[in-house]
Design an enzyme around this catalytic site. Structure first.
Site, PDB file in Angstrom:
ATOM      1  N   GLU A 128      30.257  35.253-106.304  1.00  0.00           N
ATOM      2  CA  GLU A 128      31.266  34.964-107.321  1.00  0.00           C
ATOM      3  C   GLU A 128      32.389  34.100-106.737  1.00  0.00           C
ATOM      4  O   GLU A 128      32.881  33.177-107.404  1.00  0.00           O
ATOM      5  CB  GLU A 128      31.850  36.267-107.858  1.00  0.00           C
ATOM      6  CG  GLU A 128      30.850  37.101-108.664  1.00  0.00           C
ATOM      7  CD  GLU A 128      31.371  38.489-108.981  1.00  0.00           C
ATOM      8  OE1 GLU A 128      32.452  38.857-108.446  1.00  0.00           O
ATOM      9  OE2 GLU A 128      30.713  39.219-109.751  1.00  0.00           O
ATOM     10  N   SER A 345      19.803  29.640-102.978  1.00  0.00           N
ATOM     11  CA  SER A 345      21.179  29.565-102.490  1.00  0.00           C
ATOM     12  C   SER A 345      22.047  29.177-103.676  1.00  0.00           C
ATOM     13  O   SER A 345      21.560  29.026-104.800  1.00  0.00           O
ATOM     14  CB  SER A 345      21.312  28.526-101.366  1.00  0.00           C
ATOM     15  OG  SER A 345      21.167  27.214-101.886  1.00  0.00           O
TER      16      SER A 345
END
Length: 452
Positions: A128, A345
Site C-alpha cells: 500500500e 511485483s
C-alpha cells in the site's frame, strides 16, 4: 536392479516415498553412486546359460556396469504418472493421517504462525505504501508464507542461507526486525546496503543479500554449492540452503549447480518455489518435464515434491532434508508446489495474463496462512481474539516503522563510491567529482535529503 538402501538411510518414515510412488524406486534412488569400473576391465562381457545369456551380458563402463539388451527401447519423455506431492494437512487444516504429528510443539507452531501473519501484514502495508508513492518498488510473498516460515523453522542458525528475493519470511524468522525491512525499502542511512540496492534486496550479515534481476537471480545456486563444499572441507555440522523460483530452472546456472552438487557430494538443500508463473510465463511454456522434482533425479540428487501451502509438510521435509544433507553429505532438491497469489511485483498486473477466479481460488481455498491457522486453532493453541489483537498490533508496528523510516535521511553521496576497493582508484575519484559538480549545477533535479 535397484541398489538396496541402508536402514539408517531410510529414517524418514516413508517421507520420500511420496516422490517416487513405491519402495523399490525410492530404494534404488537411495544409492549415492554406482560402483566404479575396475581397472583393466573396461570391456568385460559375461555369459551363462542360453536363456540368461542376453540378460547377463554387459559392459563395465566408468560409473558402473551397464547391462546389454537386444530390445531397442527409448526412455519415455515422461512417466505416465506425475510425481506425487507430500502433504500433512488438507485444505481445511485436518491431518491426512491419524498418526499424531509430533515434530512441531505449541511454542514452535505459534512462532511459525505469528511469523506468517507478520509477513502477510508487512507485505500488505508496504505494498500500500508503494501504491501511495512512498516506495519505488515492492515484491510480496502472498501465497508463499508457509515456504518462508516453515522452512526457516526447520533449519539451524548455523545453516547458511542464499535467498532469492521472495524470502523475507526467512529473515524475519532469523530476527530481522520490521524497522530493518522498512529502512532497506526506503534506502535510508540505516540500510545495510547504504541505499545502493532496489527495495526488498535485504542483506543482513547472517544471510547473503537477496538477488532479483533475471540474469542474477539464479547465480546464488552455484555460489551455494561452493559454500557447501567449503562446509564439507571444514567438516562443519551445517548445510547451505538456497531458494529459487521455477523460472530460474530455465537458466543454465540451475543445471550446472545440480550437477556440481551431485558430483562433489556437498551438503546443500535446493528449495524451488514452483508457484506456477515466472512473471507472466506459465510453467507449461517453460518446460515439458513433470515440474522440477524429476530434474533432481536426472542429476543423481535425492528429491521430493511437497505441498508448499502446507506449513507442516514444508517443515517436515526441510527438517529431514537438512538431516540427510549433513549426515550423508549429499545435496537434496525440494520442489514446493504453491501459487503466487500476488502480482510478480508492483511493476506487474497479473490479471492481464491469468484468470482472476484462478487467483481468487488460491487466495481463499488454498491460503497457507488460513490452513495452518485452522490446525493451530483446532489444537486449542490460538483463538479469534488473539488473531484480531495480533494482526492489529503488527499492522501498527509496520506503520510506525514506515513513519520512522521515511524521515531518516539518505546515505551520503560518497557512499556510492566506497566499499569496493580498499583504496579508491583514480577513475572513481574523478567520477565522484563529476557527480558532485553536476548536483551543484542542477540542484533542482536531485533529491534534497541526500547529504553531499
Amino acid at each position: 536392479m535397484p541398489i538396496p538402501m541402508k536402514a539408517e538411510e531410510f529414517h524418514t518414515a516413508g517421507l520420500f516415498l511420496f516422490c517416487y510412488g513405491n519402495s523399490s524406486m525410492a530404494a534404488g534412488f537411495g544409492s549415492r553412486r554406482f560402483e566404479s569400473t575396475k581397472a583393466g576391465h573396461q570391456l568385460e562381457i559375461l555369459s551363462s546359460s542360453d536363456d540368461d545369456e542376453e540378460q547377463n551380458q554387459g559392459v563395465d563402463f566408468p560409473g558402473g556396469r551397464v547391462a546389454f539388451t537386444s530390445e531397442m527401447t527409448f526412455l519415455p519423455e515422461s512417466s505416465e504418472k506425475r510425481v506425487q506431492c507430500y502433504r500433512v494437512l488438507d485444505d481445511n487444516g485436518y491431518p491426512l493421517s491419524s498418526k499424531q504429528f509430533e515434530h512441531v510443539s505449541k511454542e514452535l507452531a505459534l512462532k511459525m504462525y505469528r511469523g506468517m501473519v507478520t509477513l502477510q501484514t508487512m507485505d500488505t502495508t508496504l505494498y500500500e505504501a508503494q501504491r501511495q508513492g512512498r516506495l519505488s518498488f515492492y515484491v510480496t510473498s502472498y501465497g508463499e508464507e508457509a515456504i518462508n516460515l516453515a522452512s526457516a523453522a526447520a533449519l539451524s542458525s548455523d545453516d547458511l542461507i542464499l535467498p532469492q528475493y521472495r524470502e523475507a519470511g526467512v529473515l524475519l524468522w532469523r530476527g530481522f526486525t520490521l524497522q530493518e525491512f522498512v529502512d532497506q525499502c526506503f534506502g535510508n542511512k540505516n540500510d545495510y546496503g547504504k541505499g545502493r540496492q532496489m527495495p526488498i534486496h535485504y542483506g543482513p550479515r547472517s544471510i547473503i543479500t537477496s538477488l532479483s534481476p533475471l540474469l542474477l537471480r539464479e547465480t546464488q545456486l552455484p555460489q551455494a554449492v561452493g559454500v557447501a563444499y567449503s562446509l564439507k572441507m571444514d567438516k562443519k555440522d551445517a548445510c547451505v540452503v538456497t531458494y529459487f523460483g521455477d523460472g530460474s530452472t530455465s537458466e543454465g546456472d540451475f543445471h550446472a549447480s545440480l550437477n556440481f552438487a551431485a558430483v562433489m557430494e556437498v551438503p546443500v538443500v535446493f528449495i524451488c518455489r514452483n508457484n506456477g508463473w515466472a512473471i507472466s510465463t506459465p510453467i507449461t511454456e517453460q518446460f515439458r518435464s513433470d515440474g522440477i522434482v524429476v530434474k533432481g533425479q536426472a542429476y543423481g540428487i535425492r528429491s521430493i515434491r511437497v505441498d508448499g501451502n502446507d506449513a507442516l509438510a514444508i517443515y517436515n521435509a526441510v527438517r529431514v532434508a537438512r538431516e540427510m544433507a549433513i549426515k550423508e553429505q549429499r545435496p537434496i532438491l525440494i520442489e514446493a508446489l504453491t501459487y503466487r497469489v500476488g502480482h510478480h511485483s508492483t511493476s506487474d498486473d497479473s490479471t492481464k495474463y491469468r484468470p482472476v477466479d484462478e487467483i481468487e481460488h488460491w487466495k481463499t481455498a488454498r491460503n497457507p496462512v488460513s490452513i495452518f491457522r485452522k490446525w493451530v486453532q483446532r489444537k486449542g493453541w490460538w483463538s479469534n481474539e488473539e488473531e484480531s489483537e495480533f494482526r492489529a498490533n503488527i499492522r501498527k508496528q509496520v506503520i510506525d516503522a514506515i513513519q520512522i523510516g521515511e524521515k531518516v535521511e539518505k546515505p551520503p553521496l560518497g557512499d556510492m563510491f566506497s566499499d569496493v576497493y580498499e583504496e579508491v582508484p583514480s577513475n572513481l575519484m574523478e567520477q565522484e567529482i563529476v557527480v558532485r559538480n553536476t548536483v551543484k549545477r542542477h540542484p533542482q533535479d536531485y533529491p534534497t535529503n541526500i547529504p553531499l
